[in-house]
Design a protein around this motif. Sequence first.
Motif, mmCIF file in Angstrom:
data_model
loop_
_atom_site.group_PDB
_atom_site.id
_atom_site.type_symbol
_atom_site.label_atom_id
_atom_site.label_comp_id
_atom_site.label_asym_id
_atom_site.label_seq_id
_atom_site.Cartn_x
_atom_site.Cartn_y
_atom_site.Cartn_z
ATOM 1 N N TYR A 1 -1.307 7.083 12.518
ATOM 2 C CA TYR A 1 -1.066 5.720 12.409
ATOM 3 C C TYR A 1 -0.274 5.935 13.447
ATOM 4 O O TYR A 1 0.596 5.301 13.542
ATOM 5 N N GLU B 1 0.898 -1.215 -0.055
ATOM 6 C CA GLU B 1 0.233 0.251 0.198
ATOM 7 C C GLU B 1 0.529 1.292 0.082
ATOM 8 O O GLU B 1 1.416 1.588 0.880
ATOM 9 N N SER B 2 0.998 1.763 -1.329
ATOM 10 C CA SER B 2 0.499 1.823 -2.123
ATOM 11 C C SER B 2 1.959 1.715 -3.507
ATOM 12 O O SER B 2 2.611 2.260 -3.149
ATOM 13 N N ASN C 1 -4.339 4.131 -5.805
ATOM 14 C CA ASN C 1 -5.402 4.537 -6.296
ATOM 15 C C ASN C 1 -5.611 5.407 -7.436
ATOM 16 O O ASN C 1 -4.676 5.281 -7.892
ATOM 17 N N ASP D 1 -3.809 12.597 -2.775
ATOM 18 C CA ASP D 1 -4.565 11.588 -2.097
ATOM 19 C C ASP D 1 -5.657 11.488 -0.884
ATOM 20 O O ASP D 1 -5.996 12.862 -1.054
ATOM 21 N N TRP D 2 -5.782 11.734 -0.086
ATOM 22 C CA TRP D 2 -6.327 11.033 0.937
ATOM 23 C C TRP D 2 -6.247 12.286 1.851
ATOM 24 O O TRP D 2 -5.200 13.039 1.622
ATOM 25 N N HIS E 1 -6.388 4.041 10.777
ATOM 26 C CA HIS E 1 -7.029 5.327 11.824
ATOM 27 C C HIS E 1 -7.408 4.781 13.087
ATOM 28 O O HIS E 1 -7.829 3.634 13.090
HETATM 29 C C1 DNO Z 1 -4.576 6.479 4.680
HETATM 30 C C2 DNO Z 1 -4.906 5.376 3.681
HETATM 31 C C3 DNO Z 1 -4.112 5.955 1.816
HETATM 32 C C4 DNO Z 1 -4.647 5.037 0.899
HETATM 33 C C5 DNO Z 1 -3.640 5.349 -0.607
HETATM 34 C C6 DNO Z 1 -4.712 4.230 -1.120
HETATM 35 O O1 DNO Z 1 -4.660 6.445 5.601
HETATM 36 O O2 DNO Z 1 -5.770 4.939 3.369
HETATM 37 O O3 DNO Z 1 -3.542 6.945 2.176
HETATM 38 O O4 DNO Z 1 -3.194 4.530 1.928
HETATM 39 O O5 DNO Z 1 -4.730 6.307 -0.851
HETATM 40 O O6 DNO Z 1 -4.079 4.094 -2.448
#
Ligand code: DNO
Length: 394
Positions: free
Chosen positions: A370, A68-69, A108, A114-115, A354
């Motif tokens: 984390y 990941e990832s 993703n 990203d998130w 999380h």
């Molecule tokens: C956050 C994660 C994301 C996830 C990526 C997957 O905690 O869920 O950073 O690792 O979006 O590619």
Amino acid sequence: MRESWRWFGPNDPVSLDEIRQTGATDIVSALHHIPIGDAWPIEAIREHKALIEAGNNTDSQMHWTVVESIPVHDDIKLAAPGHEQYIENWITTLNNLAAQGIKTICYNFMPVIDWTRTDLKYKLPNGVYALRFDQDRFAAFDLFILERENAKDDYSADELKRAETSFKSMTEDDIAQLTRTIIAGLPGKMTDAYTLDDFRKALARYADVDHDVLRSNLFSFLGQVLPHAESSGIELAIHPDDPPWDMFGLPRIICTPKDLDVLFGQLPSPANGMTLCVGTYGSRPDNDLPQMALDYGPRIHFAHLRGVSRDADEPRSFYEANHLQSDIDMVGVIRHLLGNERALKREIFIRPDHGHQMMADINKTANPGYSAIGRMKGLAEVRGVIKAISAIDG
Ligand code: DNO
């Protein structure tokens, strides 16, 4: 179910020795030091795997089984000139991982970011800290800090007013922190960290990319990758867009069951699978998580277990709640995942996603979401549910 735990590598404040104490057996990791778009050399993969396995003994084993990832370069998402080389590199990474026996790959296809969260230390009444996404603070950033062109068109009059109120209440420090939180990225992000100006430029590249274009770029990417995944026994697990809706005028295409149906309908290869990120999908009230766990059985190669609690007056705002006490029926999700395992005679990887920053972790440096203790609490609770359901359902 295989209990896994995310480890960010040697710089992760949570060590492998500590992870071992949680009872997790599978490590979820990535080579974060390799620039986005480059292939991961087999030697670097071997070294990382050796680090993870170094403390193993006959009675306590941990293995790197999930990635990941592997980041997907934005040029692939844009099908920009020269992106073919990035796809080739991605396939090389895939083959190198398979050669080392690592066969579950999360990735993703979110453009630019990203998130995304707006608050990394949101205090809950019992004293723990949670992650939060606040729609008004997000809009305040978009409208008044980033000052994105035409951003106004994406918000109603009421939303604009609320965003303005939120912005006016911010100090300079708040603004700097919110900006960092949104554009410098969160742990494990698969995109670059930006300055405000670079961020505007990165967004501008998507000016002509709508949902259909992005989707067809994803399908073309997967069309090239899936045959290699299939032949080496790799299972891909696309992660949803978090939060699961359009942001900054960017199209987001993995948000709902409808999106998944199009993806799997178009590319039915069994290697084409998903990460059931319960918290991400569950950030939308219209996503029924137990139903999704049931419906996508063989496609679910990996599951992220966490809960969210949405605000009553603004359902796009949420905080990350306890794993078992949230707006999501986690017990229902786990029951279906276990049912799938029995029916399909296979195990999937789950990880506590999380956790709250709590107890001794409050004063420690932690990757937001984390820290150790909160995730261990989540894992312990989820483990209890798994044991109980397994005992009842057999
Ligand atoms: C956050 C994660 C994301 C996830 C990526 C997957 O905690 O869920 O950073 O690792 O979006 O590619």
